[in-house]
Write an enzyme that holds these catalytic residues in place. Structure first.
Site, short mmCIF file in Angstrom:
data_model
loop_
_atom_site.label_atom_id
_atom_site.label_comp_id
_atom_site.label_asym_id
_atom_site.label_seq_id
_atom_site.Cartn_x
_atom_site.Cartn_y
_atom_site.Cartn_z
N PHE A 121 -85.43 -110.82 -10.07
CA PHE A 121 -85.49 -109.32 -9.69
C PHE A 121 -84.82 -108.49 -10.69
CE2 PHE A 121 -84.84 -108.17 -4.88
CZ PHE A 121 -85.62 -108.61 -4.53
N GLN A 234 -77.26 -95.95 -3.56
CA GLN A 234 -78.81 -96.71 -3.38
C GLN A 234 -80.11 -96.21 -3.18
OE1 GLN A 234 -79.71 -100.50 -3.66
NE2 GLN A 234 -79.36 -100.48 -6.12
N HIS A 236 -83.82 -97.33 -3.03
CA HIS A 236 -84.79 -98.10 -3.55
C HIS A 236 -85.82 -97.47 -3.84
CE1 HIS A 236 -87.11 -101.75 -3.15
NE2 HIS A 236 -86.17 -102.77 -3.32
N LEU A 250 -88.74 -100.21 3.45
CA LEU A 250 -88.97 -100.90 2.66
C LEU A 250 -89.94 -101.77 2.43
CD1 LEU A 250 -86.71 -101.51 0.54
CD2 LEU A 250 -86.75 -103.35 1.26
N GLU A 253 -88.88 -105.42 -3.45
CA GLU A 253 -88.69 -105.63 -5.18
C GLU A 253 -89.47 -107.30 -5.73
OE1 GLU A 253 -84.81 -104.84 -6.91
OE2 GLU A 253 -84.86 -105.52 -8.27
N ARG A 309 -82.83 -100.57 -10.21
CA ARG A 309 -83.21 -99.71 -9.06
C ARG A 309 -83.17 -97.79 -9.67
NH1 ARG A 309 -82.15 -103.56 -3.38
NH2 ARG A 309 -83.94 -104.60 -3.89
N HIS A 380 -81.28 -96.42 0.58
CA HIS A 380 -81.41 -98.03 0.86
C HIS A 380 -79.91 -98.34 1.28
CE1 HIS A 380 -84.04 -102.10 0.86
NE2 HIS A 380 -82.38 -102.28 -0.25
N ARG A 415 -76.29 -101.26 -7.50
CA ARG A 415 -76.44 -103.03 -7.11
C ARG A 415 -77.52 -102.85 -7.78
NH1 ARG A 415 -78.91 -105.68 -2.81
NH2 ARG A 415 -79.69 -103.92 -1.60
C1 LIG Z 1 -85.27 -104.12 4.35
C2 LIG Z 1 -83.95 -104.77 3.89
C3 LIG Z 1 -84.97 -105.41 2.20
C4 LIG Z 1 -83.64 -105.74 1.89
N1 LIG Z 1 -83.65 -107.12 1.18
C5 LIG Z 1 -82.06 -107.56 0.98
C6 LIG Z 1 -82.30 -108.55 -0.53
O1 LIG Z 1 -83.82 -109.46 -0.14
N2 LIG Z 1 -81.72 -108.72 -1.04
C7 LIG Z 1 -80.29 -108.45 -1.18
O2 LIG Z 1 -79.27 -109.11 -1.43
N3 LIG Z 1 -80.15 -107.56 -0.39
C8 LIG Z 1 -81.23 -106.74 0.29
N4 LIG Z 1 -80.91 -105.99 1.42
C9 LIG Z 1 -79.31 -105.34 2.00
C10 LIG Z 1 -78.71 -106.15 2.74
O3 LIG Z 1 -79.71 -106.92 3.53
C11 LIG Z 1 -77.62 -105.44 3.75
O4 LIG Z 1 -76.79 -104.59 2.46
C12 LIG Z 1 -76.70 -106.48 4.03
O5 LIG Z 1 -77.63 -107.04 4.96
C13 LIG Z 1 -76.08 -105.88 5.03
O6 LIG Z 1 -75.48 -107.22 5.17
P1 LIG Z 1 -73.60 -106.55 5.86
O7 LIG Z 1 -73.82 -108.12 6.85
O8 LIG Z 1 -72.83 -105.97 5.43
O9 LIG Z 1 -74.87 -105.29 7.03
P2 LIG Z 1 -75.88 -105.79 8.63
O10 LIG Z 1 -76.52 -106.41 8.43
O11 LIG Z 1 -76.13 -104.76 8.81
O12 LIG Z 1 -74.34 -105.65 9.97
C14 LIG Z 1 -73.68 -105.46 10.43
C15 LIG Z 1 -73.79 -105.07 11.88
O13 LIG Z 1 -73.12 -104.44 12.36
C16 LIG Z 1 -72.93 -103.54 13.00
N5 LIG Z 1 -71.95 -102.73 13.71
C17 LIG Z 1 -72.00 -101.65 13.08
N6 LIG Z 1 -71.35 -100.64 13.70
C18 LIG Z 1 -70.86 -100.66 14.07
C19 LIG Z 1 -69.82 -100.32 15.43
N7 LIG Z 1 -69.49 -99.30 15.70
N8 LIG Z 1 -69.46 -101.41 16.52
C20 LIG Z 1 -70.17 -102.42 16.92
N9 LIG Z 1 -70.82 -103.00 15.81
C21 LIG Z 1 -70.97 -101.87 14.75
C22 LIG Z 1 -74.67 -103.93 13.69
O14 LIG Z 1 -74.77 -104.02 14.88
C23 LIG Z 1 -74.86 -104.76 12.96
O15 LIG Z 1 -74.38 -105.80 13.66
C24 LIG Z 1 -81.38 -105.19 1.84
C25 LIG Z 1 -82.19 -104.34 3.15
C26 LIG Z 1 -83.49 -104.28 3.41
C27 LIG Z 1 -82.52 -102.92 4.58
#
Ligand SMILES: Cc1cc2nc3c(=O)[nH]c(=O)nc-3n(C[C@H](O)[C@H](O)[C@H](O)COP(=O)(O)OP(=O)(O)OC[C@H]3O[C@@H](n4cnc5c(N)ncnc54)[C@H](O)[C@@H]3O)c2cc1C
Length: 607
Positions: A121, A234, A236, A250, A253, A309, A380, A415
């Site tokens: 990556f 970021q 992407h 998305l 990568e 990126r 992203h 990142r």
């Molecule tokens: C398409 C895509 C592909 C990706 N691929 C990769 C990858 O291969 N490798 C990598 O390292 N990263 C990747 N990323 C980035 C990574 O997926 C995210 O940064 C990461 O999953 C975020 O995780 P998190 O637990 O911080 O929040 P999230 O998984 O975004 O979860 C947030 C949670 O908070 C809740 N929430 C939000 N606001 C509130 C509120 N006000 N009240 C109650 N609940 C709330 C939501 O409902 C959700 O449950 C990718 C991102 C995308 C979009």
């Protein structure tokens, strides 16, 4: 008096993505009574969409990898604005967190001798991303959910938190509403962990789903916590650009990791035209070497498509601006070309990138094993967020923790792909452990009824406005105006004049937002939900713009056309944002925490 349902927990985790689930599992394992709140259904958090993999120096594919190389790669990728202690913890602990996930049932792709397979990556010196095809996030969420569900964690689904409740200087709970019924809820908790993910919906073109309105960032800010690195959004390099209904989705990568190349409308592999000095030694200078690297040749250097990126996204923008873009305003990403090299290329692509094959076939009618994809940058990931202590993840407000994308410090100015999923595991685990310890050591505070009453009144303001005479505003129009302004004025290439204009527009939108009116009732009312999300979006948009104005240089994901050079002093400073006593958004520069002697040695050694 407003009516509400009340719940009590030792630890309340807001957000059920990777970070929230991992925090909840850890807190619960210590015996704490844990509540987990999420805006959508359990299992639908953004993490489920993650494709490429989890970065961890397991050294399964290349034995030269170790935590020190991962540390150096992450610091260089973040242009040394990262919190080095966080980077160190992350690099040291992510292998154990990945193995733990495997022990809990995650089925990773395998090397021939049965170990977890790792892929290349951008910005990672060696193949480092543990993955499950291009559906790694799905496996991660499934595993964490299975693990968490048996621990007796109370899950509050389709519930949105709109305010953190305080007792003096300490956070003691949260106020929110159930999306389905519109009923209010009050959570009392000894400690609160924010794990709400990103802010992508502040922009028009984004890979993020509807949930990502920067709620955690805004909740923390309103509660008095500090935000850092908000200028670093970021973009992407590869999102879909066509058809318009799917623009921004998305394109992992992983496509480039498997040998995909970027070409302009003239068929030129333009990434060879601009290789940054800091990466020249590590980057292939011809196509042959780049191909060998993607096929696992340890003596080859990475192709320029796998540079960081920020850089790849800017090169794409350059091609488009200079008239060498594709018909729908992107460039071409071509993995089909590997047919020239591999006899079973189509099958190989389908096996390695099943999600991408499906996505392009279903959404754009394109067979990526035969045709090139059209791609362009998409909003992203948010490097900026709640400032936390590196070890404990506690914010500057007592009892308030943050982990995952809504926290900040690990990634600095940019990142590296894969470092988010490992961030969720490493710092989710720590946030859960330290929040539980905090909850044990601090008896419950008290919830102020007046604060609850005010929160309820504020939450219902949009219904009240609909009943009053006078000008009324639509939440959707304000949201769309904000997204367009951010896209146009605080996007991938910015200038001071544009951002001054953005601040004026944000202020005008904020003023209009005070007149937002929604009809109907409180049961599943998307207009009302959008009106409430606006509060967060406006805070986040203003914070990004102010921080970006303060950083009068170009660095990492922040590129100013009016300040192209790097500024030495700014290169050693974070921009910190908080809400002053008068309620105004305030900022200061603060020196980045200094590297220890050992950290400096590692960076020097890996240069
Ligand atoms: C398409 C895509 C592909 C990706 N691929 C990769 C990858 O291969 N490798 C990598 O390292 N990263 C990747 N990323 C980035 C990574 O997926 C995210 O940064 C990461 O999953 C975020 O995780 P998190 O637990 O911080 O929040 P999230 O998984 O975004 O979860 C947030 C949670 O908070 C809740 N929430 C939000 N606001 C509130 C509120 N006000 N009240 C109650 N609940 C709330 C939501 O409902 C959700 O449950 C990718 C991102 C995308 C979009």
């Amino acid at each position: 008096m407003a009516e509400y349902r009340a719940f009590e927990h030792d630890v309340l985790v807001i957000g059920a993505g990777g970070a929230g689930l991992r925090a909840a599992i850890e807190a619960s394992a210590t015996g704490a009574k844990v509540g987990l709140v999420c805006k959508s259904l359990l299992g639908k958090a953004h993490t489920v969409m993650a494709e490429g993999g989890i970065a961890a120096a397991l050294a399964n594919v290349d034995e030269r990898d170790n935590w020190r190389v991962h540390f150096a790669d992450t610091m260089r990728g973040g242009q040394f604005l990262n919190n080095a202690r966080m980077v160190e913890i992350h690099a040291q602990e992510s292998p154990a967190r990945v193995r733990e996930l495997e022990a809990w049932g995650a089925l990773f792709d395998r090397t021939e001798d049965g170990r977890i397979l790792q892929r290349h990556f951008g910005g990672h010196r060696y193949p480092r991303l543990a993955h499950v095809g291009d559906r790694t996030g799905l496996e991660m969420i499934r595993t964490l959910q299975d693990r968490g569900i048996h621990r007796g964690i109370d899950v509050h689904m389709e519930c949105t938190v709109v305010k953190l409740l305080k007792d003096g200087e300490r956070v003691v709970g949260a106020f929110g509403y159930e999306r389905e019924r519109g009923r209010f809820v009050v959570f009392k908790a000894n400690a609160v962990v924010l794990a709400t993910g990103g802010i992508g919906r502040a922009y028009e073109i984004t890979s993020n789903s509807w949930e990502y309105t920067g709620d955690g960032h805004a909740l923390a800010y309103e509660a008095g916590a500090e935000l850092i690195d908000m200028e670093f959004v970021q973009f992407h390099p590869t999102g879909m650009v066509w058809p318009p209904s799917v623009a921004g989705i998305l394109v992992t990568e992983g496509v480039r990791g498997e040998g995909g190349v970027l070409r302009n409308s003239q068929g030129r592999r333009f990434m060879f035209d601009d290789i940054p000095e800091a990466y020249r030694q590590q980057t292939a200078d011809n196509e042959e070497e780049g191909w060998r690297y993607t096929q696992g040749d340890k003596n080859a250097r990475r192709p320029p498509e796998l540079l960081t990126r920020d850089h790849v996204a800017r090169c794409i923008v350059r091609e488009i601006r200079e008239g060498r873009g594709s018909p729908h305003g992107g460039v071409y990403l071509d993995i089909a070309w590997i047919r020239e090299r591999l006899p079973n290329a189509a099958e190989h692509i389908r096996r390695k990138l099943p999600g991408m094959c499906h996505q392009f076939k279903e959404l754009a009618g394109i067979d990526i094993t035969r045709e090139a994809m059209e791609v362009g940058p998409t909003t992203h990931y948010m490097m900026g967020g709640v400032r936390v202590d590196a070890a404990t993840q506690m914010s500057s407000v007592l009892g308030l923790f943050a982990a995952g994308e809504c926290g900040a410090g690990l990634h600095g100015a940019n990142r590296l792909g894969g470092n988010s999923l490992s961030d969720l595991l490493v710092f989710g685990q720590r946030a859960g452990a330290y929040a539980a310890a905090f909850a044990r050591e601090h008896p419950a505070g008290s919830i102020d009824d007046d604060e609850v009453e005010k929160s309820a009144h504020h939450a219902l303001a949009a219904f009240d406005a609909a009943l009053r005479s006078g000008a009324k505003e639509s939440p959707y129009e304000i949201q769309s105006g904000l997204q367009k302004s951010m896209q146009e004025l605080v996007g991938i290439v910015r200038t001071g004049a544009q951002m001054e204009q953005a601040l004026e527009r944000i202020a005008a939108l904020r003023e209009r937002a005070s007149r937002v009116a929604v009809g109907g009732n409180r049961e599943y009312n998307p207009g009302w939900h959008t009106a409430l999300d606006l509060q967060s979006l406006l805070v986040v948009a203003e914070a990004i713009t102010r921080a970006a104005l303060e950083r009068r240089e170009s660095r990492g994901a922040h590129f100013r056309e009016d300040c192209l050079a790097k500024d030495e002093a700014l290169g050693r400073s974070n921009v910190v944002i908080w809400r002053s006593a008068s309620g105004a958004m305030t900022l200061r520069r603060e020196p980045v925490p200094a590297l220890t002697a050992q950290q400096r040695d590692i960076v020097e050694e890996m240069r």
